[in-house]
Design a protein around this motif. Structure first.
Motif, PDB file in Angstrom:
ATOM      1  N   ARG A  10       0.866  -1.172   0.000  1.00 58.63           N
ATOM      2  CA  ARG A  10       0.000   0.000   0.000  1.00 58.63           C
ATOM      3  C   ARG A  10       0.906   1.227   0.000  1.00 58.63           C
ATOM      4  O   ARG A  10       1.199   1.795   1.040  1.00 58.63           O
ATOM      5  CB  ARG A  10      -0.944  -0.029   1.185  1.00 58.63           C
ATOM      6  CG  ARG A  10      -2.014  -1.100   0.987  1.00 58.63           C
ATOM      7  CD  ARG A  10      -3.044  -1.038   2.057  1.00 58.63           C
ATOM      8  NE  ARG A  10      -4.259  -1.757   1.792  1.00 58.63           N
ATOM      9  CZ  ARG A  10      -4.410  -3.031   1.502  1.00 58.63           C
ATOM     10  NH1 ARG A  10      -3.361  -3.788   1.358  1.00 58.63           N
ATOM     11  NH2 ARG A  10      -5.594  -3.560   1.340  1.00 58.63           N
ATOM     12  N   ARG A  71      -4.271   2.975  -4.267  1.00 58.67           N
ATOM     13  CA  ARG A  71      -5.641   3.102  -4.774  1.00 58.67           C
ATOM     14  C   ARG A  71      -5.655   3.465  -6.249  1.00 58.67           C
ATOM     15  O   ARG A  71      -6.599   3.126  -6.959  1.00 58.67           O
ATOM     16  CB  ARG A  71      -6.399   4.154  -3.972  1.00 58.67           C
ATOM     17  CG  ARG A  71      -6.672   3.724  -2.546  1.00 58.67           C
ATOM     18  CD  ARG A  71      -7.443   4.761  -1.800  1.00 58.67           C
ATOM     19  NE  ARG A  71      -7.630   4.359  -0.413  1.00 58.67           N
ATOM     20  CZ  ARG A  71      -7.991   5.167   0.551  1.00 58.67           C
ATOM     21  NH1 ARG A  71      -8.236   6.441   0.296  1.00 58.67           N
ATOM     22  NH2 ARG A  71      -8.130   4.729   1.783  1.00 58.67           N
ATOM     23  N   ASP A  74      -4.439   0.011  -7.962  1.00 57.49           N
ATOM     24  CA  ASP A  74      -5.422  -1.073  -7.847  1.00 57.49           C
ATOM     25  C   ASP A  74      -6.663  -0.547  -7.129  1.00 57.49           C
ATOM     26  O   ASP A  74      -6.737  -0.580  -5.898  1.00 57.49           O
ATOM     27  CB  ASP A  74      -4.818  -2.256  -7.085  1.00 57.49           C
ATOM     28  CG  ASP A  74      -5.729  -3.473  -7.085  1.00 57.49           C
ATOM     29  OD1 ASP A  74      -6.889  -3.381  -7.561  1.00 57.49           O
ATOM     30  OD2 ASP A  74      -5.285  -4.517  -6.586  1.00 57.49           O
ATOM     31  N   PRO A  75      -7.642  -0.037  -7.877  1.00 55.41           N
ATOM     32  CA  PRO A  75      -8.848   0.566  -7.268  1.00 55.41           C
ATOM     33  C   PRO A  75      -9.643  -0.387  -6.371  1.00 55.41           C
ATOM     34  O   PRO A  75     -10.475   0.061  -5.598  1.00 55.41           O
ATOM     35  CB  PRO A  75      -9.679   0.990  -8.476  1.00 55.41           C
ATOM     36  CG  PRO A  75      -8.733   1.077  -9.609  1.00 55.41           C
ATOM     37  CD  PRO A  75      -7.669   0.057  -9.317  1.00 55.41           C
ATOM     38  N   GLU A  76      -9.380  -1.674  -6.436  1.00 58.40           N
ATOM     39  CA  GLU A  76     -10.091  -2.648  -5.598  1.00 58.40           C
ATOM     40  C   GLU A  76      -9.600  -2.619  -4.156  1.00 58.40           C
ATOM     41  O   GLU A  76     -10.285  -3.081  -3.255  1.00 58.40           O
ATOM     42  CB  GLU A  76      -9.921  -4.057  -6.163  1.00 58.40           C
ATOM     43  CG  GLU A  76     -10.454  -4.230  -7.574  1.00 58.40           C
ATOM     44  CD  GLU A  76     -11.969  -4.107  -7.621  1.00 58.40           C
ATOM     45  OE1 GLU A  76     -12.633  -4.647  -6.723  1.00 58.40           O
ATOM     46  OE2 GLU A  76     -12.472  -3.477  -8.560  1.00 58.40           O
ATOM     47  N   LEU A  77      -8.400  -2.090  -3.918  1.00 52.91           N
ATOM     48  CA  LEU A  77      -7.852  -2.062  -2.560  1.00 52.91           C
ATOM     49  C   LEU A  77      -8.536  -0.988  -1.737  1.00 52.91           C
ATOM     50  O   LEU A  77      -8.894   0.049  -2.249  1.00 52.91           O
ATOM     51  CB  LEU A  77      -6.333  -1.775  -2.603  1.00 52.91           C
ATOM     52  CG  LEU A  77      -5.453  -2.872  -3.171  1.00 52.91           C
ATOM     53  CD1 LEU A  77      -4.018  -2.392  -3.257  1.00 52.91           C
ATOM     54  CD2 LEU A  77      -5.538  -4.119  -2.304  1.00 52.91           C
ATOM     55  N   PRO A  78      -8.678  -1.241  -0.438  1.00 50.61           N
ATOM     56  CA  PRO A  78      -9.314  -0.231   0.446  1.00 50.61           C
ATOM     57  C   PRO A  78      -8.391   0.930   0.738  1.00 50.61           C
ATOM     58  O   PRO A  78      -7.224   0.874   0.654  1.00 50.61           O
ATOM     59  CB  PRO A  78      -9.620  -1.035   1.714  1.00 50.61           C
ATOM     60  CG  PRO A  78      -8.730  -2.232   1.676  1.00 50.61           C
ATOM     61  CD  PRO A  78      -8.406  -2.482   0.245  1.00 50.61           C
TER      62      PRO A  78
END
Length: 78
Positions: A10, A71, A74-78
């Motif tokens: 992240r 983010r 990878d837009p799927e990550l919180p």
């Protein structure tokens, strides 16, 4: 191969510069942005942000930001 139980990176970018106005987030001169660095987690990015923001506390127009690069990657990550 990365284990599925291992958490994903992240990445966070810390940067800042002098704003045109205190009411917005538009920089006076984008070519003079201060790129503090890319950090592997939010905690280390926050520590870098706090340190740099503290150094510029006398300049009200100077702002630093933390960008959650993970983010964008990878837009799927919180």
């Amino acid at each position: 191969m990365v284990a599925e139980t291992e958490s994903k990176q992240r990445l966070h970018l810390v940067f800042g510069g002098e704003l045109k106005s205190l009411d917005g987030a538009e920089f006076a001169d984008p070519s003079k942005l201060d790129l503090v660095g890319v950090f592997p987690d939010y905690a280390s990015a926050l520590k870098a942000w706090q340190g740099r923001a503290q150094q510029t506390v006398d300049n009200a127009a100077m702002r630093y930001f933390i960008v959650h690069m993970h983010r964008l990657l990878d837009p799927e990550l919180p």
